[in-house]
Motif scaffolding. Structure first.
Motif, mmCIF file in Angstrom:
data_model
loop_
_atom_site.group_PDB
_atom_site.id
_atom_site.type_symbol
_atom_site.label_atom_id
_atom_site.label_comp_id
_atom_site.label_asym_id
_atom_site.label_seq_id
_atom_site.Cartn_x
_atom_site.Cartn_y
_atom_site.Cartn_z
ATOM 1 N N SER A 292 -5.810 10.133 -4.645
ATOM 2 C CA SER A 292 -6.975 9.403 -4.131
ATOM 3 C C SER A 292 -7.740 8.737 -5.275
ATOM 4 C CB SER A 292 -7.881 10.300 -3.301
ATOM 5 O OG SER A 292 -8.529 11.260 -4.085
ATOM 6 N N LYS A 293 -7.821 9.412 -6.410
ATOM 7 C CA LYS A 293 -8.497 8.829 -7.575
ATOM 8 C C LYS A 293 -7.699 7.643 -8.128
ATOM 9 C CE LYS A 293 -10.511 9.896 -12.030
ATOM 10 N NZ LYS A 293 -10.717 10.876 -13.082
ATOM 11 N N ASP A 294 -6.375 7.817 -8.256
ATOM 12 C CA ASP A 294 -5.518 6.733 -8.752
ATOM 13 C C ASP A 294 -5.666 5.466 -7.924
ATOM 14 O OD1 ASP A 294 -4.418 8.346 -10.714
ATOM 15 O OD2 ASP A 294 -2.468 8.589 -9.718
ATOM 16 N N LEU A 295 -5.745 5.637 -6.600
ATOM 17 C CA LEU A 295 -5.731 4.492 -5.694
ATOM 18 C C LEU A 295 -7.119 4.089 -5.204
ATOM 19 C CD1 LEU A 295 -2.537 5.491 -3.694
ATOM 20 C CD2 LEU A 295 -2.733 3.941 -5.645
ATOM 21 N N ASN A 296 -8.122 4.815 -5.707
ATOM 22 C CA ASN A 296 -9.515 4.510 -5.366
ATOM 23 C C ASN A 296 -9.746 4.517 -3.851
ATOM 24 O OD1 ASN A 296 -12.156 4.011 -6.120
ATOM 25 N ND2 ASN A 296 -11.899 1.789 -6.033
ATOM 26 N N VAL A 297 -9.252 5.593 -3.217
ATOM 27 C CA VAL A 297 -9.454 5.798 -1.781
ATOM 28 C C VAL A 297 -10.002 7.200 -1.566
ATOM 29 C CG1 VAL A 297 -7.598 4.203 -1.113
ATOM 30 C CG2 VAL A 297 -7.087 6.636 -1.386
ATOM 31 N N SER A 298 -10.518 7.451 -0.386
ATOM 32 C CA SER A 298 -11.026 8.790 -0.079
ATOM 33 C C SER A 298 -9.868 9.771 0.043
ATOM 34 C CB SER A 298 -11.828 8.777 1.217
ATOM 35 O OG SER A 298 -10.959 8.578 2.325
ATOM 36 N N SER B 72 2.310 6.415 -7.280
ATOM 37 C CA SER B 72 1.360 7.396 -7.792
ATOM 38 C C SER B 72 1.987 8.791 -7.793
ATOM 39 C CB SER B 72 0.087 7.384 -6.935
ATOM 40 O OG SER B 72 -0.827 8.361 -7.390
ATOM 41 N N ARG C 24 0.839 -1.206 0.000
ATOM 42 C CA ARG C 24 0.000 0.000 0.000
ATOM 43 C C ARG C 24 0.871 1.252 0.000
ATOM 44 N NH1 ARG C 24 -1.972 2.975 4.379
ATOM 45 N NH2 ARG C 24 -1.046 1.403 5.710
ATOM 46 N N SER D 180 -6.049 14.957 -4.617
ATOM 47 C CA SER D 180 -7.229 14.430 -5.311
ATOM 48 C C SER D 180 -6.837 13.441 -6.419
ATOM 49 C CB SER D 180 -8.063 15.569 -5.898
ATOM 50 O OG SER D 180 -7.306 16.315 -6.829
ATOM 51 N N TRP D 181 -5.715 13.685 -7.088
ATOM 52 C CA TRP D 181 -5.259 12.769 -8.145
ATOM 53 C C TRP D 181 -4.846 11.425 -7.543
ATOM 54 C CZ3 TRP D 181 -1.256 16.566 -10.698
ATOM 55 C CH2 TRP D 181 -1.945 17.649 -11.268
#
Length: 132
Positions: free
Chosen positions: A31-37, A14, A7, A28-29
């Protein structure tokens, strides 16, 4: 070298991806890359910064030299183990999938011995350089 979890390494990768494009990474990028909040990403980024692998600034998030070394260590482990598994009969894709399950936990000494046993290959079965 301090071993990191899969992790933690995914966060470093990323951030490095954006830094390699000449951009500071944005929360924000990541969190989107890793599909987390965003909150989860912020917590992990802060954790990695406290370990010296990332640096936050007003402009964004940057990987440190220690972070780059951690990534190289994982890539080396992954590619050496993958090469070994192909040598004993697995397909490159099978070897890659199995290797992802444990490459981050194999001690550097073991990786080095496997690397020497294999004759110090320069590339993995997928044609990627093995970092040193």
């Amino acid at each position: 070298m301090v071993k990191l979890s899969r992790r933690e390494l995914s966060y470093l990768l990323s951030v490095k991806k954006y830094n390699d494009e000449g951009k500071p990474a944005k929360l924000s990028w990541i969190s989107k890359d890793l599909n987390v909040s965003v909150a989860s990403a912020y917590e992990e980024i802060s954790h990695l910064e406290s370990k010296g692998f990332l640096k936050k600034s007003d402009k964004g998030i940057f990987i440190t030299d220690n972070g780059k070394r951690a990534i190289d260590s994982l890539l080396r482990a992954h590619r050496v183990i993958e090469t070994f598994l192909v040598k004993i009969g697995l397909s490159p894709d099978q070897a890659c999938n199995y290797t992802k399950q444990f490459d981050y936990s194999v001690p550097d000494e073991v990786i080095e011995r496997i690397y020497e046993y294999l004759g110090k290959p320069e590339k993995c079965p997928h044609g990627e350089n093995i970092p040193y």
